[in-house]
Scaffold this motif. Structure first.
Motif, PDB file in Angstrom:
ATOM      1  N   ASP A 161      80.353  94.545  27.722  1.00 53.00           N
ATOM      2  CA  ASP A 161      79.232  94.413  28.405  1.00 53.00           C
ATOM      3  C   ASP A 161      80.439  92.267  29.380  1.00 53.00           C
ATOM      4  OD1 ASP A 161      78.888  96.801  28.882  1.00 53.00           O
ATOM      5  OD2 ASP A 161      76.690  96.504  29.281  1.00 53.00           O
ATOM      6  N   GLY A 162      81.038  92.148  28.364  1.00 50.15           N
ATOM      7  CA  GLY A 162      81.514  90.956  28.023  1.00 50.15           C
ATOM      8  C   GLY A 162      80.169  89.727  27.718  1.00 50.15           C
ATOM      9  N   LEU A 163      78.807  89.455  27.596  1.00 49.59           N
ATOM     10  CA  LEU A 163      77.753  88.860  28.422  1.00 49.59           C
ATOM     11  C   LEU A 163      78.395  87.773  27.329  1.00 49.59           C
ATOM     12  CD1 LEU A 163      75.033  92.251  27.133  1.00 49.59           C
ATOM     13  CD2 LEU A 163      76.095  91.444  29.392  1.00 49.59           C
ATOM     14  N   LEU A 164      78.497  87.517  25.949  1.00 48.84           N
ATOM     15  CA  LEU A 164      79.061  86.426  26.341  1.00 48.84           C
ATOM     16  C   LEU A 164      79.293  85.170  27.315  1.00 48.84           C
ATOM     17  CD1 LEU A 164      80.582  86.180  22.626  1.00 48.84           C
ATOM     18  CD2 LEU A 164      78.499  86.452  22.898  1.00 48.84           C
ATOM     19  N   GLU A 165      80.305  85.763  27.925  1.00 48.30           N
ATOM     20  CA  GLU A 165      80.697  85.145  29.227  1.00 48.30           C
ATOM     21  C   GLU A 165      79.667  85.494  29.949  1.00 48.30           C
ATOM     22  OE1 GLU A 165      83.988  86.568  26.659  1.00 48.30           O
ATOM     23  OE2 GLU A 165      82.357  87.560  28.205  1.00 48.30           O
ATOM     24  N   ASN A 166      78.880  86.468  29.919  1.00 54.91           N
ATOM     25  CA  ASN A 166      77.730  86.050  31.195  1.00 54.91           C
ATOM     26  C   ASN A 166      76.828  85.329  30.787  1.00 54.91           C
ATOM     27  OD1 ASN A 166      76.643  87.234  33.842  1.00 54.91           O
ATOM     28  ND2 ASN A 166      74.550  87.722  32.870  1.00 54.91           N
ATOM     29  N   ALA A 167      76.514  84.653  29.699  1.00 52.83           N
ATOM     30  CA  ALA A 167      75.474  84.537  29.397  1.00 52.83           C
ATOM     31  C   ALA A 167      75.536  82.378  29.491  1.00 52.83           C
ATOM     32  CB  ALA A 167      75.242  84.265  27.778  1.00 52.83           C
ATOM     33  N   THR A 168      77.354  82.424  29.143  1.00 50.12           N
ATOM     34  CA  THR A 168      77.683  80.987  29.566  1.00 50.12           C
ATOM     35  C   THR A 168      77.636  80.664  31.241  1.00 50.12           C
ATOM     36  OG1 THR A 168      79.345  80.945  28.133  1.00 50.12           O
ATOM     37  CG2 THR A 168      79.013  79.434  29.652  1.00 50.12           C
ATOM     38  N   ALA A 169      78.370  81.479  31.753  1.00 46.82           N
ATOM     39  CA  ALA A 169      78.218  81.681  33.917  1.00 46.82           C
ATOM     40  C   ALA A 169      76.705  81.289  33.900  1.00 46.82           C
ATOM     41  CB  ALA A 169      78.813  82.730  33.478  1.00 46.82           C
ATOM     42  N   MET A 170      75.728  82.811  33.096  1.00 46.98           N
ATOM     43  CA  MET A 170      74.506  82.065  34.109  1.00 46.98           C
ATOM     44  C   MET A 170      73.318  80.748  33.860  1.00 46.98           C
ATOM     45  SD  MET A 170      73.952  84.855  36.331  1.00 46.98           S
ATOM     46  CE  MET A 170      75.800  84.447  36.608  1.00 46.98           C
ATOM     47  N   GLY A 171      73.795  80.749  32.839  1.00 42.93           N
ATOM     48  CA  GLY A 171      73.215  79.645  32.247  1.00 42.93           C
ATOM     49  C   GLY A 171      73.456  77.943  32.925  1.00 42.93           C
ATOM     50  N   GLU A 172      74.858  78.366  33.520  1.00 46.77           N
ATOM     51  CA  GLU A 172      75.618  77.042  34.048  1.00 46.77           C
ATOM     52  C   GLU A 172      75.050  77.016  35.254  1.00 46.77           C
ATOM     53  OE1 GLU A 172      79.684  77.553  33.469  1.00 46.77           O
ATOM     54  OE2 GLU A 172      79.590  75.995  31.470  1.00 46.77           O
ATOM     55  N   HIS A 173      74.913  78.105  36.083  1.00 50.15           N
ATOM     56  CA  HIS A 173      74.131  78.593  36.988  1.00 50.15           C
ATOM     57  C   HIS A 173      73.111  77.997  37.662  1.00 50.15           C
ATOM     58  CE1 HIS A 173      73.491  80.590  40.888  1.00 50.15           C
ATOM     59  NE2 HIS A 173      72.194  80.823  40.494  1.00 50.15           N
ATOM     60  N   LEU A 174      71.918  78.259  36.493  1.00 56.45           N
ATOM     61  CA  LEU A 174      70.486  77.825  36.751  1.00 56.45           C
ATOM     62  C   LEU A 174      70.307  76.173  35.986  1.00 56.45           C
ATOM     63  CD1 LEU A 174      67.375  78.404  36.118  1.00 56.45           C
ATOM     64  CD2 LEU A 174      67.853  78.483  33.531  1.00 56.45           C
ATOM     65  N   ILE A 189      70.987  88.929  32.936  1.00 57.70           N
ATOM     66  CA  ILE A 189      70.390  88.730  33.474  1.00 57.70           C
ATOM     67  C   ILE A 189      71.743  88.063  34.936  1.00 57.70           C
ATOM     68  CG2 ILE A 189      70.757  86.305  33.298  1.00 57.70           C
ATOM     69  CD1 ILE A 189      66.938  87.739  34.966  1.00 57.70           C
ATOM     70  N   THR A 190      71.226  88.219  36.189  1.00 59.35           N
ATOM     71  CA  THR A 190      72.102  87.612  37.551  1.00 59.35           C
ATOM     72  C   THR A 190      71.814  86.207  37.811  1.00 59.35           C
ATOM     73  OG1 THR A 190      71.176  88.841  38.760  1.00 59.35           O
ATOM     74  CG2 THR A 190      72.478  90.798  37.502  1.00 59.35           C
ATOM     75  N   ALA A 191      72.817  85.936  39.081  1.00 62.54           N
ATOM     76  CA  ALA A 191      72.095  85.113  39.364  1.00 62.54           C
ATOM     77  C   ALA A 191      71.546  85.204  40.924  1.00 62.54           C
ATOM     78  CB  ALA A 191      73.690  84.708  40.039  1.00 62.54           C
ATOM     79  N   ALA A 192      71.093  86.227  40.747  1.00 65.06           N
ATOM     80  CA  ALA A 192      70.660  86.484  41.832  1.00 65.06           C
ATOM     81  C   ALA A 192      68.696  86.796  41.633  1.00 65.06           C
ATOM     82  CB  ALA A 192      70.148  87.937  42.556  1.00 65.06           C
ATOM     83  N   GLN A 193      69.267  87.203  40.296  1.00 66.08           N
ATOM     84  CA  GLN A 193      68.277  87.265  39.452  1.00 66.08           C
ATOM     85  C   GLN A 193      66.797  85.505  39.491  1.00 66.08           C
ATOM     86  OE1 GLN A 193      68.882  90.564  36.958  1.00 66.08           O
ATOM     87  NE2 GLN A 193      67.644  91.876  37.517  1.00 66.08           N
ATOM     88  N   LEU A 194      67.931  84.920  38.911  1.00 68.01           N
ATOM     89  CA  LEU A 194      67.695  83.794  38.526  1.00 68.01           C
ATOM     90  C   LEU A 194      67.036  82.692  40.168  1.00 68.01           C
ATOM     91  CD1 LEU A 194      70.268  82.890  36.089  1.00 68.01           C
ATOM     92  CD2 LEU A 194      67.613  83.088  35.568  1.00 68.01           C
ATOM     93  N   ASP A 195      68.208  83.247  40.893  1.00 62.96           N
ATOM     94  CA  ASP A 195      67.840  82.611  41.525  1.00 62.96           C
ATOM     95  C   ASP A 195      65.996  82.244  42.580  1.00 62.96           C
ATOM     96  OD1 ASP A 195      70.108  80.989  42.144  1.00 62.96           O
ATOM     97  OD2 ASP A 195      70.954  82.317  43.609  1.00 62.96           O
ATOM     98  N   THR A 196      65.614  84.030  42.291  1.00 61.51           N
ATOM     99  CA  THR A 196      64.203  84.259  42.933  1.00 61.51           C
ATOM    100  C   THR A 196      63.321  83.143  42.333  1.00 61.51           C
ATOM    101  OG1 THR A 196      64.297  85.826  41.042  1.00 61.51           O
ATOM    102  CG2 THR A 196      64.675  86.905  43.277  1.00 61.51           C
ATOM    103  N   PHE A 197      63.975  82.731  41.056  1.00 61.06           N
ATOM    104  CA  PHE A 197      63.045  81.455  40.199  1.00 61.06           C
ATOM    105  C   PHE A 197      63.302  80.719  40.315  1.00 61.06           C
ATOM    106  CE2 PHE A 197      62.343  78.816  36.797  1.00 61.06           C
ATOM    107  CZ  PHE A 197      61.400  78.408  36.150  1.00 61.06           C
ATOM    108  N   THR A 198      64.129  80.015  40.517  1.00 59.96           N
ATOM    109  CA  THR A 198      64.780  78.824  41.211  1.00 59.96           C
ATOM    110  C   THR A 198      64.169  78.247  42.841  1.00 59.96           C
ATOM    111  OG1 THR A 198      66.469  78.259  39.811  1.00 59.96           O
ATOM    112  CG2 THR A 198      66.308  76.810  41.865  1.00 59.96           C
ATOM    113  N   GLU A 199      63.969  79.319  43.654  1.00 58.98           N
ATOM    114  CA  GLU A 199      63.421  78.683  44.622  1.00 58.98           C
ATOM    115  C   GLU A 199      62.249  79.271  44.884  1.00 58.98           C
ATOM    116  OE1 GLU A 199      64.491  82.877  47.059  1.00 58.98           O
ATOM    117  OE2 GLU A 199      66.722  82.093  46.895  1.00 58.98           O
TER     118      GLU A 199
END
Length: 416
Positions: free
Chosen positions: A317-330, A391-401
């Protein structure tokens, strides 16, 4: 996502016996029957799916801690569920007088992560046990001195505690085993001053998780490797919290071009099923022999198949790449808030520390929990974020907001 069947849920309820009414009843029973080693639980969780968990009162929470970097694939992942139930319905346990295909397959996959084709694995049930095995490997060198670091955390058993720095954890159980010297973390010159021909091993976390997600300067691990080589000492890297894709690579140290003599893993390896591993390369791989160490449950076929399932899903599922991308998004969204209480966000991948300008992190974590977000405060000024790798960007954004509101409330309360 596939979840447990009605029959499974009913059977689980029957096995657990009559349930106390809601969270209050369970917490009351907890205080009567469970040793008080963790303090009062903050919630009673009864179900999980994906990145969410539900408490006994029916409230949903976004799990941004993942059991402290354990549930790499979230909760009730269908691939892990199928692998574990399929294995235990076929063969659940044999003693270590025997081998199983799952055990050997997982050993091969983990050994391959080290970059050494001759690496060997000792399976355990946890990170602490993996570090105990590593401790025994260091003793087989004929030396006893170990260099650890200030702020280090390696577990709570006696051997693991000996290389853990926190005086609050250590003092009640001293004298602890071993000849251990602590030096400032991230300070290569401090390491150079103490690593000599009397040292058995240097033990390092590539990122200090329990100390507040502290990242060392570039080149620190490579310099430690050079110092250990010059002194004939082992380099022992504790990747219990950072490994298995948590930071966007399988292992932090190998991504930096460093080969360790001993590597310890656990947490994210089993997605909640207890499994750990001590990996050894080069001469360290031969230091333990028959009778020098053992375990009843380590490497059992169910734990091994869980580990294999986790590795396969991360790859698929490409989760190494997702971890990197979502970490940078956070990082971008939290720092982009421009909130006066947020100093910066540190860490790698999906192991992040939100560093605050005041010691209000515990209060912020409590406010977040009340609002339906699971985070924690490993230090008074640091919030730790370690969500499932799915985790998705939309889910992280609920916390950030929601975060500014938590920060403002905590600040007002602290000032009152």
């Amino acid at each position: 996502m596939t979840t447990a069947t009605t029959t499974d849920v009913t059977l689980s309820a029957e096995l657990a016996g009559p349930a106390p009414h809601g969270s209050a009843g369970v917490l009351d029973a907890y205080q009567r029957s469970v040793m008080n080693t963790f303090g009062p639980p903050k919630r009673v969780f009864v179900r999980g799916e994906g990145c969410y968990v539900w408490d006994a009162d029916g409230r949903r929470h976004l799990d941004l801690l993942a059991g402290i970097a354990v549930n790499a694939l979230g909760h009730a992942h269908p691939t892990v569920l199928a692998a574990v139930t399929g294995q235990i319905s076929t063969l659940g346990h044999v003693s270590n007088f025997f081998a199983t295909p799952a055990q050997v397959a997982l050993a091969g996959r983990l050994a391959g992560l080290t970059g050494d084709p001759d690496a060997k694995v000792f399976f355990t049930n946890s990170g602490t046990e993996a570090n105990e095995a590593a401790f025994k490997i260091t003793r087989m060198t004929g030396r006893t001195k170990i260099i650890s670091t200030e702020g280090a955390f390696h577990g709570r058993s006696m051997g693991a505690l000996a290389i853990t720095h926190n005086p609050k954890y250590r003092a009640p159980f001293e004298p602890l085993p071993g000849d251990v010297t602590f030096v400032p973390y991230g300070d290569a010159e401090a390491l150079a001053a103490v690593v000599d021909e009397t040292v058995a091993a240097v033990v390092l976390e590539p990122i200090q998780g329990e100390n507040g997600v502290v990242v060392p300067p570039p080149g620190y691990l490579a310099r430690a490797r050079e110092l250990c080589d010059a002194a004939g000492a082992l380099l022992w890297i504790d990747e219990v919290q950072t490994g298995m894709g948590r930071t966007g690579s399988w292992l932090v140290h190998t991504a930096q071009g460093v080969t360790a003599d001993v590597v310890t893993l656990a947490k994210g390896l089993g997605n909640g099923f207890p499994v750990g591993a001590c990996l050894a390369t080069g001469r360290a791989a031969t230091l333990l022999g028959p009778g020098s160490h053992g375990t009843t449950f380590g490497g059992n076929p169910v734990a091994s198949i869980a580990g294999l399932a986790v590795i396969n899903v991360i790859e698929r599922d490409g989760l190494l790449e997702n971890a990197t991308a979502m970490g940078e998004h956070l990082v971008a969204t939290v720092e982009g808030l421009g909130h006066p209480l947020v100093d910066h966000v540190r860490g790698r991948g999906l192991l992040r520390g939100i560093v605050l300008n005041a010691d209000v992190a515990p209060a912020v974590a409590d406010l977040a929990l009340e609002a339906g977000f699971v985070v924690n405060a490993p230090r008074p000024h640091v919030l730790r974020i370690a969500p499932p790798l799915i985790i998705t960007a939309a889910q992280l954004d609920t916390f950030t907001e929601a975060l500014p509101g938590f920060l403002d409330t905590a600040a007002r309360t602290a000032a009152a």
